[in-house]
Design a protein around this motif. Structure first.
Motif, short mmCIF file in Angstrom:
data_model
loop_
_atom_site.label_atom_id
_atom_site.label_comp_id
_atom_site.label_asym_id
_atom_site.label_seq_id
_atom_site.Cartn_x
_atom_site.Cartn_y
_atom_site.Cartn_z
N HIS A 51 -9.92 2.06 -18.08
CA HIS A 51 -8.60 2.10 -18.72
C HIS A 51 -7.54 1.92 -17.64
CE1 HIS A 51 -5.09 3.47 -20.88
NE2 HIS A 51 -5.79 3.67 -21.98
N PRO A 52 -6.66 0.92 -17.76
CA PRO A 52 -5.68 0.66 -16.69
C PRO A 52 -4.86 1.87 -16.31
CG PRO A 52 -5.70 -1.15 -18.25
CD PRO A 52 -6.56 -0.07 -18.84
N PHE A 53 -4.58 2.75 -17.25
CA PHE A 53 -3.74 3.91 -16.95
C PHE A 53 -4.56 5.14 -16.59
CE2 PHE A 53 -0.55 2.02 -20.23
CZ PHE A 53 -0.27 1.00 -19.35
N LYS A 54 -5.89 4.99 -16.52
CA LYS A 54 -6.77 6.12 -16.20
C LYS A 54 -7.81 5.72 -15.16
CE LYS A 54 -6.18 8.02 -20.87
NZ LYS A 54 -6.85 8.36 -22.16
N LEU A 55 -7.43 4.88 -14.21
CA LEU A 55 -8.34 4.50 -13.14
C LEU A 55 -8.81 5.76 -12.40
CD1 LEU A 55 -6.36 1.45 -11.69
CD2 LEU A 55 -8.28 1.38 -13.28
N PRO A 56 -10.08 5.80 -12.00
CA PRO A 56 -10.61 7.04 -11.41
C PRO A 56 -9.92 7.49 -10.13
CG PRO A 56 -12.22 5.24 -11.28
CD PRO A 56 -11.12 4.77 -12.16
N ASN A 57 -9.30 6.56 -9.39
CA ASN A 57 -8.61 6.95 -8.14
C ASN A 57 -7.10 6.79 -8.25
OD1 ASN A 57 -8.69 4.21 -8.28
ND2 ASN A 57 -9.19 3.86 -6.13
N LEU A 58 -6.58 6.77 -9.47
CA LEU A 58 -5.14 6.64 -9.69
C LEU A 58 -4.49 8.02 -9.66
CD1 LEU A 58 -2.57 5.05 -10.47
CD2 LEU A 58 -3.26 5.33 -12.88
N HIS A 59 -3.49 8.16 -8.80
CA HIS A 59 -2.72 9.40 -8.72
C HIS A 59 -1.30 9.11 -9.19
CE1 HIS A 59 -6.00 10.87 -6.13
NE2 HIS A 59 -5.90 9.70 -5.50
N VAL A 60 -0.88 9.76 -10.23
CA VAL A 60 0.49 9.60 -10.73
C VAL A 60 1.32 10.73 -10.13
CG1 VAL A 60 1.98 9.45 -12.74
CG2 VAL A 60 -0.35 8.52 -12.84
N SER A 61 2.23 10.37 -9.25
CA SER A 61 3.01 11.37 -8.51
C SER A 61 4.31 11.64 -9.25
CB SER A 61 3.31 10.86 -7.09
OG SER A 61 2.11 10.49 -6.44
N GLU A 62 4.38 12.81 -9.85
CA GLU A 62 5.58 13.13 -10.62
C GLU A 62 6.54 14.02 -9.83
OE1 GLU A 62 5.51 13.47 -14.77
OE2 GLU A 62 3.38 13.07 -14.96
N SER A 63 6.02 14.90 -8.99
CA SER A 63 6.90 15.81 -8.25
C SER A 63 7.32 15.20 -6.92
CB SER A 63 6.18 17.15 -7.99
OG SER A 63 5.18 16.99 -7.01
N ILE A 64 8.41 15.70 -6.39
CA ILE A 64 8.89 15.25 -5.08
C ILE A 64 7.87 15.61 -4.00
CG2 ILE A 64 10.68 15.61 -3.32
CD1 ILE A 64 12.66 16.04 -5.63
N GLU A 65 7.24 16.77 -4.15
CA GLU A 65 6.24 17.19 -3.16
C GLU A 65 5.05 16.22 -3.14
OE1 GLU A 65 8.97 20.27 -4.11
OE2 GLU A 65 7.61 19.18 -5.47
N ASP A 66 4.60 15.78 -4.31
CA ASP A 66 3.51 14.81 -4.37
C ASP A 66 3.89 13.51 -3.68
OD1 ASP A 66 1.91 16.55 -5.78
OD2 ASP A 66 2.37 15.70 -7.75
N SER A 67 5.13 13.08 -3.91
CA SER A 67 5.61 11.84 -3.30
C SER A 67 5.66 11.96 -1.79
CB SER A 67 6.99 11.49 -3.85
OG SER A 67 7.48 10.31 -3.27
N MET A 68 6.17 13.08 -1.30
CA MET A 68 6.28 13.28 0.15
C MET A 68 4.91 13.32 0.80
SD MET A 68 9.37 16.09 0.17
CE MET A 68 9.28 16.38 1.91
N ALA A 69 3.92 13.87 0.09
CA ALA A 69 2.57 13.98 0.67
C ALA A 69 1.95 12.62 0.93
CB ALA A 69 1.68 14.80 -0.27
N ILE A 70 2.33 11.60 0.15
CA ILE A 70 1.77 10.26 0.34
C ILE A 70 2.08 9.75 1.74
CG2 ILE A 70 1.84 7.87 -0.48
CD1 ILE A 70 2.64 8.97 -3.24
N ASN A 71 3.24 10.13 2.26
CA ASN A 71 3.67 9.59 3.55
C ASN A 71 2.89 10.17 4.73
OD1 ASN A 71 5.64 7.71 2.70
ND2 ASN A 71 7.01 9.41 2.21
N ARG A 72 1.99 11.11 4.46
CA ARG A 72 1.10 11.58 5.52
C ARG A 72 -0.08 10.63 5.71
NH1 ARG A 72 2.56 16.87 3.40
NH2 ARG A 72 0.70 16.99 2.08
N LEU A 73 -0.26 9.68 4.78
CA LEU A 73 -1.38 8.74 4.84
C LEU A 73 -0.95 7.50 5.64
CD1 LEU A 73 -2.55 8.93 1.11
CD2 LEU A 73 -3.57 10.10 3.07
N GLU A 74 -1.65 7.23 6.73
CA GLU A 74 -1.32 6.06 7.55
C GLU A 74 -2.11 4.83 7.14
OE1 GLU A 74 -1.46 6.87 11.69
OE2 GLU A 74 -0.14 8.62 11.55
N GLY A 75 -3.06 4.98 6.23
CA GLY A 75 -3.85 3.85 5.76
C GLY A 75 -4.64 4.22 4.52
N GLY A 76 -5.12 3.16 3.83
CA GLY A 76 -5.98 3.38 2.67
C GLY A 76 -5.26 3.67 1.37
N ALA A 77 -3.94 3.50 1.34
CA ALA A 77 -3.16 3.80 0.13
C ALA A 77 -2.49 2.54 -0.40
CB ALA A 77 -2.11 4.86 0.42
#
Length: 457
Positions: free
Chosen positions: A303-329
């Protein structure tokens, strides 16, 4: 019947056209002007008409450059009904509440550094203004004729641009006006093709890509796969500025379609947009508007909206955490022109990395950060600081939600007897090129709308 042009007349944002007919005033769209700071400053200016004198507003679709000043219109006295296709009506509060939140946030940040004694900056409108305006919305289905004022009838036809996007047919004074809204390309995933219309006394047609043809879609899809493969080898991140309505959903559709071929299970996929998450729920509620191919993907693939590795970031904290990833995102975030929203923060953290890839999948208006990056800027200013651009940039044109020159010519060519045509929603180079092509084919001289001008139909 008389048509006055107030916006998207020589540019691609701020759509707004006023129709005088049968003793009434009907507004077509009420969009936000986007682009440079100077362009956006025009949003606060008075409308070129009396808001209290408008009898109705007819909305073509829910992109912010077509609806973004509706709360301001109501704030300035408009009390008439707002007509929109059903899916558009469901998308409008999502889009406008987000716009209000951005404006309130920008005003708050600006006022922190405001010199003492200077009046505070106020947002264009507030969330409360949005809630008030949405009480005037009246949803309509496709393909149904509705009287919106005595002597004025309209019907919505599928424009194939985003979910709920509409071509507007308007009958009054014994004449028929057709307003294209924004037209999608034939074969756009998920959506049905734009409706062809045969009869009109005057046509207002968009011209965003009037001077070019898009790359063939499957070639573009193949290019996306190559970008992901290169980024995987280089162990970098992929950033995709994308509008929350339309482009984000199409990208997830292609991810589902090519899940195995692109080895997407090796990536973490982030949809960093609370608004896009809400939009996905609207898509699920209106699956009756999908084309047959999309229904098959929803049934046979992940399902396009339920991919097993899909993370839907709704909070600001979730969004900020993405920036700790230097690769693979793979990070899909708004805004689509990189002139605001969460994508700006991800650009700030990734533009300096040579193994990062920024993929532009839609139109980038003059003055936006997206346009600067597409044009090859080596430095960009983000939140008051200059950042070096080392990231690799890709412009992927075949995923556009707008019809290209061939598509526009074909849509207008379906009308009988080449009715009078006015080009709106396009920069002058695109409009002039398209007008020349139409004249060569039909002998019809085409008018290019200008702000403040009017035509008699």
């Amino acid at each position: 019947m008389r048509v006055h042009f107030h916006g998207a007349a020589g540019e691609v944002t701020g759509s707004m056209h006023e129709v005088e007919a049968a003793g009434h005033r009907i507004l077509l769209d009420c969009g936000l002007i986007q682009g440079s700071r100077e362009a956006e400053a025009r949003n606060v200016a008075p409308f070129g008409f009396d808001a209290t004198a408008q009898d109705a507003l007819v909305v073509s679709h829910a992109h912010i450059d077509h609806i973004g000043r509706i709360p301001l219109l109501v704030k300035r006295g408009f009390r008439g009904p707002i007509y929109a296709q059903g899916a558009t009506a469901d998308l409008m509060p999502i889009m406008l509440l987000d716009a209000a939140s951005l404006q309130e946030g920008e005003a708050e940040r600006a006022n922190r550094h405001r010199p003492a004694g200077m009046p505070p900056i106020v947002p264009l409108y507030s969330k409360d203004d949005v809630v008030a305006a949405m009480k005037q919305v009246k949803p309509l289905p496709y393909d149904t004729c509705t009287t919106i004022a005595p002597g004025v009838d309209i019907a919505f036809r599928d424009a194939g641009h985003i979910l709920g996007s509409s071509i507007v047919e308007l009958w009054a004074d014994g004449k028929k006006l057709v307003f294209s809204g924004d037209l999608g390309p034939v074969g756009t995933p998920i959506l049905r093709d734009p409706t062809q219309i045969r009869q009109a006394d005057v046509v207002l047609m968009e011209s965003t890509y009037g001077d070019r043809n898009h790359r063939e879609r499957m070639g573009t899809v193949h290019e996306l796969g190559e970008i992901f493969a290169t980024a995987a080898r280089e162990k970098g991140n992929v950033l995709i500025p994308a509008f929350a309505v339309g482009r984000s959903q199409e990208l997830l559709y292609w991810f589902a379609q090519y899940w195995d071929e692109w080895q997407l299970s090796k990536w973490q996929v982030f949809l960093d947009s609370p608004m896009a998450a809400k939009v996905m729920r609207v898509y699920d509620q209106h699956s009756e508007l999908f084309d047959d191919a999309a229904r098959r993907v929803w049934q046979d693939k992940p399902h396009p909206f339920k991919l097993p590795n899909l993370h839907v970031s709704e909070s600001i904290e979730d969004s900020m955490a993405i920036n700790r990833l230097e690769g693979g995102a793979i990070i899909i975030a708004g805004s689509g022109m990189a002139n605001g929203g969460r994508i700006v923060h991800h650009l700030k953290h990734n533009l300096g990395r040579r193994n990062a890839h920024v993929v532009f999948v839609g139109y980038q208006a003059q003055g936006t950060m997206g346009r600067k990056l597409v044009d090859g800027a080596q430095w960009v200013r983000i939140h008051g600081k200059d950042y070096r651009v080392n990231a690799q940039r890709h412009t992927v044109g075949g995923l556009s939600a707008h019809a290209d020159q061939s598509g526009l010519l074909a849509w207008y060519g379906a009308f009988e007897n080449a009715p009078p045509l006015v080009l709106v929603h396009g920069e002058d180079k695109a409009r002039e090129t398209l007008a020349g092509e139409i004249f060569e084919r039909s002998g019809r001289k085409v008018q290019l709308a200008r702000p403040g001008e009017w035509i008699d139909a």
